[in-house]
Design a protein around this motif. Structure first.
Motif, PDB file in Angstrom:
ATOM      1  N   ARG A  42       0.869  -1.076  -0.040  1.00 52.43           N
ATOM      2  CA  ARG A  42       0.159   0.085   0.259  1.00 52.43           C
ATOM      3  C   ARG A  42       0.813   1.077  -0.060  1.00 52.43           C
ATOM      4  NH1 ARG A  42      -5.780  -1.002   2.191  1.00 52.43           N
ATOM      5  NH2 ARG A  42      -5.989  -3.315   1.674  1.00 52.43           N
ATOM      6  N   ASN A  43       0.665   2.213   0.850  1.00 49.76           N
ATOM      7  CA  ASN A  43       1.514   3.553   0.954  1.00 49.76           C
ATOM      8  C   ASN A  43       2.137   3.508   2.442  1.00 49.76           C
ATOM      9  OD1 ASN A  43      -0.796   3.900   2.429  1.00 49.76           O
ATOM     10  ND2 ASN A  43      -1.050   5.730   1.638  1.00 49.76           N
ATOM     11  N   THR A  44       2.798   2.277   2.694  1.00 48.90           N
ATOM     12  CA  THR A  44       3.494   2.418   4.072  1.00 48.90           C
ATOM     13  C   THR A  44       4.630   3.155   4.017  1.00 48.90           C
ATOM     14  OG1 THR A  44       2.732  -0.104   4.282  1.00 48.90           O
ATOM     15  CG2 THR A  44       4.722   0.609   5.736  1.00 48.90           C
ATOM     16  N   LEU A  45       5.461   3.316   2.896  1.00 43.67           N
ATOM     17  CA  LEU A  45       6.747   4.034   2.923  1.00 43.67           C
ATOM     18  C   LEU A  45       6.153   5.562   3.121  1.00 43.67           C
ATOM     19  CD1 LEU A  45       9.628   4.454   2.802  1.00 43.67           C
ATOM     20  CD2 LEU A  45       9.389   4.404   0.431  1.00 43.67           C
ATOM     21  N   ALA A  46       5.192   5.948   2.293  1.00 42.63           N
ATOM     22  CA  ALA A  46       4.772   7.310   2.722  1.00 42.63           C
ATOM     23  C   ALA A  46       4.226   7.941   4.044  1.00 42.63           C
ATOM     24  CB  ALA A  46       3.506   7.699   1.616  1.00 42.63           C
ATOM     25  N   GLN A  47       3.481   6.472   4.610  1.00 41.01           N
ATOM     26  CA  GLN A  47       2.991   6.982   5.722  1.00 41.01           C
ATOM     27  C   GLN A  47       4.104   7.009   6.939  1.00 41.01           C
ATOM     28  OE1 GLN A  47      -0.103   4.239   6.769  1.00 41.01           O
ATOM     29  NE2 GLN A  47      -1.264   4.614   4.782  1.00 41.01           N
ATOM     30  N   VAL A  48       4.989   5.981   7.010  1.00 39.61           N
ATOM     31  CA  VAL A  48       5.837   6.007   8.042  1.00 39.61           C
ATOM     32  C   VAL A  48       7.289   6.346   7.845  1.00 39.61           C
ATOM     33  CG1 VAL A  48       4.515   4.314   9.251  1.00 39.61           C
ATOM     34  CG2 VAL A  48       6.507   3.413   7.676  1.00 39.61           C
ATOM     35  N   GLY A  52      10.576   4.131   9.700  1.00 35.29           N
ATOM     36  CA  GLY A  52       9.423   3.260  10.097  1.00 35.29           C
ATOM     37  C   GLY A  52       9.267   2.088   9.436  1.00 35.29           C
ATOM     38  N   ILE A  53       9.932   1.760   8.360  1.00 34.87           N
ATOM     39  CA  ILE A  53       9.743   0.637   7.561  1.00 34.87           C
ATOM     40  C   ILE A  53      10.979  -0.056   8.054  1.00 34.87           C
ATOM     41  CG2 ILE A  53      10.931  -0.417   5.237  1.00 34.87           C
ATOM     42  CD1 ILE A  53       8.122   0.845   4.787  1.00 34.87           C
ATOM     43  N   ASP A  54      12.258   0.457   8.767  1.00 35.66           N
ATOM     44  CA  ASP A  54      13.034  -0.397   9.318  1.00 35.66           C
ATOM     45  C   ASP A  54      12.579  -0.785  10.594  1.00 35.66           C
ATOM     46  OD1 ASP A  54      15.945  -1.031   9.876  1.00 35.66           O
ATOM     47  OD2 ASP A  54      15.573   0.169  11.419  1.00 35.66           O
ATOM     48  N   LEU A  55      11.855   0.108  11.426  1.00 38.33           N
ATOM     49  CA  LEU A  55      11.076  -0.645  12.581  1.00 38.33           C
ATOM     50  C   LEU A  55      10.090  -1.688  12.246  1.00 38.33           C
ATOM     51  CD1 LEU A  55      10.682  -0.683  15.683  1.00 38.33           C
ATOM     52  CD2 LEU A  55       9.058   1.398  15.235  1.00 38.33           C
ATOM     53  N   LEU A  56       9.479  -1.600  11.314  1.00 35.84           N
ATOM     54  CA  LEU A  56       8.423  -2.854  10.911  1.00 35.84           C
ATOM     55  C   LEU A  56       9.293  -4.000  10.548  1.00 35.84           C
ATOM     56  CD1 LEU A  56       5.802  -0.860   8.574  1.00 35.84           C
ATOM     57  CD2 LEU A  56       5.409  -2.077  10.673  1.00 35.84           C
ATOM     58  N   GLN A  57      10.308  -3.881   9.745  1.00 38.22           N
ATOM     59  CA  GLN A  57      11.054  -5.055   9.438  1.00 38.22           C
ATOM     60  C   GLN A  57      11.646  -5.690  10.767  1.00 38.22           C
ATOM     61  OE1 GLN A  57      13.836  -3.181   6.728  1.00 38.22           O
ATOM     62  NE2 GLN A  57      12.549  -4.065   4.907  1.00 38.22           N
TER      63      GLN A  57
END
Length: 101
Positions: A42-48, A52-57
């Motif tokens: 979706r638009n995860t990168l734009a949101q976080v 945020g991507i690093d934390l999610l991973q």
């Protein structure tokens, strides 16, 4: 279902998660999906953003021994610009100040 997770994060392998084949519910014949990557979900990168991507991973690592703890996650750079609650002694961002461990 677990297949929804696999479709996004990829079907785990024994290389990623030693001991996976020993889990009672894991089946070697599960469909094999490649990881899409958080930036492509979706638009995860734009949101976080990248932090945020690093934390999610780190939070969503299949192998529990590789997964970030809640305490370490709260110290992740993603939260650097979040002001802690007054009286908070563990550095938690607003809204998770009661989390222990």
């Amino acid at each position: 279902t677990i297949f929804k997770v696999f479709q996004k994060l990829g079907t785990p392998t024994v290389e990623q998660w030693p001991g996976l084949g020993d889990l009672p519910e894991f089946k070697a014949n599960f469909p094999n999906w490649n990881a899409r990557g958080w930036a492509n979900i979706r638009n995860t990168l734009a949101q976080v953003g990248d932090r945020g991507i690093d934390l999610l991973q780190q939070l969503m690592a299949y192998d529990p021994s590789q997964r970030i703890s809640a305490r370490r996650a709260m110290q992740h750079p993603y939260f650097n610009d979040v002001e802690p609650m007054p009286g908070n002694h563990i550095g938690a961002p607003r809204g998770i100040e009661g989390l222990q461990g």
